[in-house]
Design an enzyme around this catalytic site. Sequence first.
Site, PDB file in Angstrom:
ATOM      1  N   ASP A   1      38.845  99.820  46.965  1.00  0.00           N
ATOM      2  CA  ASP A   1      38.051  99.574  45.764  1.00  0.00           C
ATOM      3  C   ASP A   1      36.621  99.925  46.090  1.00  0.00           C
ATOM      4  OD1 ASP A   1      36.086  96.924  45.650  1.00  0.00           O
ATOM      5  OD2 ASP A   1      37.534  96.889  47.294  1.00  0.00           O
TER       6      ASP A   1
ATOM      7  N   CYS B   1      39.765 116.490  33.145  1.00  0.00           N
ATOM      8  CA  CYS B   1      39.443 115.263  32.413  1.00  0.00           C
ATOM      9  C   CYS B   1      38.872 115.581  31.032  1.00  0.00           C
ATOM     10  CB  CYS B   1      38.470 114.392  33.206  1.00  0.00           C
ATOM     11  SG  CYS B   1      36.734 114.907  33.119  1.00  0.00           S
TER      12      CYS B   1
ATOM     13  N   CYS C   1      38.482 120.668  36.908  1.00  0.00           N
ATOM     14  CA  CYS C   1      38.836 119.312  36.470  1.00  0.00           C
ATOM     15  C   CYS C   1      39.436 119.348  35.072  1.00  0.00           C
ATOM     16  CB  CYS C   1      37.588 118.431  36.493  1.00  0.00           C
ATOM     17  SG  CYS C   1      37.894 116.724  35.979  1.00  0.00           S
TER      18      CYS C   1
ATOM     19  N   ASP D   1      36.471  84.250  52.443  1.00  0.00           N
ATOM     20  CA  ASP D   1      36.024  84.579  53.790  1.00  0.00           C
ATOM     21  C   ASP D   1      34.504  84.503  53.858  1.00  0.00           C
ATOM     22  OD1 ASP D   1      35.619  86.799  52.139  1.00  0.00           O
ATOM     23  OD2 ASP D   1      35.707  88.193  53.812  1.00  0.00           O
TER      24      ASP D   1
ATOM     25  N   GLY E   1      33.481  85.663  48.061  1.00  0.00           N
ATOM     26  CA  GLY E   1      32.692  85.455  49.261  1.00  0.00           C
ATOM     27  C   GLY E   1      31.542  86.440  49.414  1.00  0.00           C
ATOM     28  N   PHE E   2      31.804  87.716  49.152  1.00  0.00           N
ATOM     29  CA  PHE E   2      30.753  88.722  49.296  1.00  0.00           C
ATOM     30  C   PHE E   2      29.646  88.515  48.270  1.00  0.00           C
ATOM     31  CE2 PHE E   2      28.834  92.799  48.131  1.00  0.00           C
ATOM     32  CZ  PHE E   2      28.323  93.197  49.359  1.00  0.00           C
TER      33      PHE E   2
ATOM     34  N   CYS F   1      35.303 117.182  31.071  1.00  0.00           N
ATOM     35  CA  CYS F   1      35.223 118.584  31.483  1.00  0.00           C
ATOM     36  C   CYS F   1      35.909 119.519  30.494  1.00  0.00           C
ATOM     37  CB  CYS F   1      35.817 118.741  32.878  1.00  0.00           C
ATOM     38  SG  CYS F   1      34.814 117.977  34.174  1.00  0.00           S
TER      39      CYS F   1
ATOM     40  N   ASP G   1      39.068  89.405  43.957  1.00  0.00           N
ATOM     41  CA  ASP G   1      38.502  89.011  45.238  1.00  0.00           C
ATOM     42  C   ASP G   1      38.083  87.546  45.165  1.00  0.00           C
ATOM     43  OD1 ASP G   1      36.171  89.004  43.816  1.00  0.00           O
ATOM     44  OD2 ASP G   1      35.295  90.749  44.795  1.00  0.00           O
ATOM     45  N   SER G   2      37.742  86.990  46.306  1.00  0.00           N
ATOM     46  CA  SER G   2      37.527  85.543  46.367  1.00  0.00           C
ATOM     47  C   SER G   2      36.122  85.130  45.958  1.00  0.00           C
ATOM     48  CB  SER G   2      37.789  85.043  47.785  1.00  0.00           C
ATOM     49  OG  SER G   2      36.829  85.596  48.679  1.00  0.00           O
TER      50      SER G   2
ATOM     51  N   HIS H   1      34.748 110.962  33.835  1.00  0.00           N
ATOM     52  CA  HIS H   1      34.893 112.033  34.823  1.00  0.00           C
ATOM     53  C   HIS H   1      35.002 111.478  36.242  1.00  0.00           C
ATOM     54  CE1 HIS H   1      34.435 115.705  37.085  1.00  0.00           C
ATOM     55  NE2 HIS H   1      33.513 115.062  37.800  1.00  0.00           N
TER      56      HIS H   1
END
Length: 370
Positions: free
Chosen positions: A264, A304, A302, A146, A95-96, A307, A92-93, A333
Amino acid sequence: MGCFSVVKREKNSLARLGRLKTRRGEIETPVFMPVGTQASIKSLTPDEVWDLGARIILANTYHLFLRPGHDLIARLGGLHRFMNWSGAILTDSGGFQVYSLAKFRRIEEEGVWFKSHLDGSQHFLSPEQAMAVQASLNSDIHMVLDTCIPYPLGREETKYLTDLTTRWAVRSRKAASRESLVFGIVQGGMYEDLRRKSAREIVSLGFDGYAVGGLSVGEPRQLMLAMLEVSVAELPGDKPVYLMGVGTPEDIIEAVMRGVDMFDCVLPTRNARRGTLFTSEGKIAIKRAHFRDDPRPLDENCSCYTCRNFSRAYLRHLFMARELLAYRLNTIHNLHFYLELMRQIRQAIKEDRLGELRDRFISKGKEETT
């Protein structure tokens, strides 16, 4: 030929199966990108993340710009070599993060001044510099710089920041590396007409993909979905659509049904470290006392590593004792849950039954299993 192709569209919604071509392989969409803010998926090795099924992750320009520095990463062979990740990376850039983390910020036409949240040092980030930093990192997908628009915000200030995002997008497009994919970002706050205007202007610049930004910033859920619909309606059907920073399993399914391809969110990894775990029967707060002597696996449905091998009682013990293994097992998990959710979403699109999957997750999302 473009970087993205639609393989199938669901009959009952705007959901679609797609393939996103990057320099490091083809990615099936809809896809969830685990967040590796500082070139690391917290508590896991890159091999573990790969084995969970992730083929693309997100890294953060702001954090890597401040520490250890993009120039250092470039000297060491780029971000993939630096963190030993063979899959694709979207950066990401920043900005956030400038908006949410910096101790001080001042937005100008040329860019944004901010003070580091680490040591208070002052920095300047322009659209051109954001693209240059990402080029130094050598990531596969670059995001334009942005302006992050908070909620609530008045119309005039929202319009100013949205128009500034468009002007910055023009500059970012000119400065972008030709070796990586570049995505534009739609803003517009919670104003339908500003969202449509922003989307049309960003699309006119001809990016490889389009992100919808400025959602899930505190607004009501139905307003978020409404603004998402408005934004996606203006985007081309042959380009990938990325909803930034969202979110819960229920929101992901709803967004897929509205035409979103990429996601994301820090939710699975952050919640794992805080002891909140996603299961097929709803969320579990593992610290709850009634798990103290519970011999069952976290989720009997599950497959994984966590689990298959450990009980709820053991996971609670680790978490209450603040053992590092708790964060690793919980993260394994939760990421498995999210990546498996995306697999289920893709299968449901193939079979035109995404609505059934949505109904199940909405009902379970309101529960906390015992």
